[in-house]
Write a protein that holds these residues in place. Structure first.
Motif, PDB file in Angstrom:
ATOM      1  N   PRO A  62       0.843  -1.201   0.000  1.00  0.00           N
ATOM      2  CA  PRO A  62       0.000   0.000   0.000  1.00  0.00           C
ATOM      3  C   PRO A  62       0.879   1.253   0.000  1.00  0.00           C
ATOM      4  O   PRO A  62       1.941   1.273   0.630  1.00  0.00           O
ATOM      5  CB  PRO A  62      -0.791  -0.117   1.308  1.00  0.00           C
ATOM      6  CG  PRO A  62      -0.740  -1.565   1.657  1.00  0.00           C
ATOM      7  CD  PRO A  62       0.569  -2.071   1.136  1.00  0.00           C
ATOM      8  N   VAL A  63       0.451   2.281  -0.694  1.00  0.00           N
ATOM      9  CA  VAL A  63       1.230   3.519  -0.783  1.00  0.00           C
ATOM     10  C   VAL A  63       1.515   4.067   0.612  1.00  0.00           C
ATOM     11  O   VAL A  63       2.603   4.569   0.881  1.00  0.00           O
ATOM     12  CB  VAL A  63       0.478   4.557  -1.643  1.00  0.00           C
ATOM     13  CG1 VAL A  63       1.189   5.898  -1.636  1.00  0.00           C
ATOM     14  CG2 VAL A  63       0.332   4.051  -3.057  1.00  0.00           C
ATOM     15  N   SER A  64       0.571   3.939   1.523  1.00  0.00           N
ATOM     16  CA  SER A  64       0.762   4.482   2.873  1.00  0.00           C
ATOM     17  C   SER A  64       1.919   3.813   3.611  1.00  0.00           C
ATOM     18  O   SER A  64       2.496   4.393   4.521  1.00  0.00           O
ATOM     19  CB  SER A  64      -0.524   4.335   3.680  1.00  0.00           C
ATOM     20  OG  SER A  64      -0.863   2.962   3.815  1.00  0.00           O
ATOM     21  N   SER A  67       5.125   5.835   2.519  1.00  0.00           N
ATOM     22  CA  SER A  67       5.121   7.285   2.581  1.00  0.00           C
ATOM     23  C   SER A  67       5.855   7.768   3.834  1.00  0.00           C
ATOM     24  O   SER A  67       6.035   7.016   4.794  1.00  0.00           O
ATOM     25  CB  SER A  67       3.689   7.817   2.588  1.00  0.00           C
ATOM     26  OG  SER A  67       3.026   7.400   3.749  1.00  0.00           O
TER      27      SER A  67
END
Length: 85
Positions: A62-64, A67
């Motif tokens: 997941p991008v999160s 980040s």
């Protein structure tokens, strides 16, 4: 039954890695340090092991999870200018 026993062995490998983390180290990008993962192992073991399995099967993270949140830390207790940050 063989696949299930391999899953349990793999979960033990994940647990071993979690418990080998520096428990007093800085938190990772998710905001949690090693002590969180170690103390909450019984709660997170299935979800974390499932995430590790998905990663090694080639599923995208997941991008999160990748980040970052830049955070400025002041050099003094009450900064009055940007230079003191």
């Amino acid at each position: 039954m063989v696949a299930y026993s391999k899953f349990l062995i793999y979960m033990e490998e994940v647990k071993k890695a979690v418990l080998a983390m520096n428990l007093d180290g800085a938190a990772g990008p998710d905001g949690f340090g090693g002590s969180f993962y170690a103390s909450c192992w019984d709660i997170i073991k299935f979800g974390l092991t499932s995430a590790v399995h998905a990663f090694f099967r080639g599923h995208p993270l997941p991008v999160s999870w990748m980040s970052t949140l830049p955070l400025t830390i002041p050099k003094v207790s009450c900064p009055t200018t940007f230079y003191l940050w």
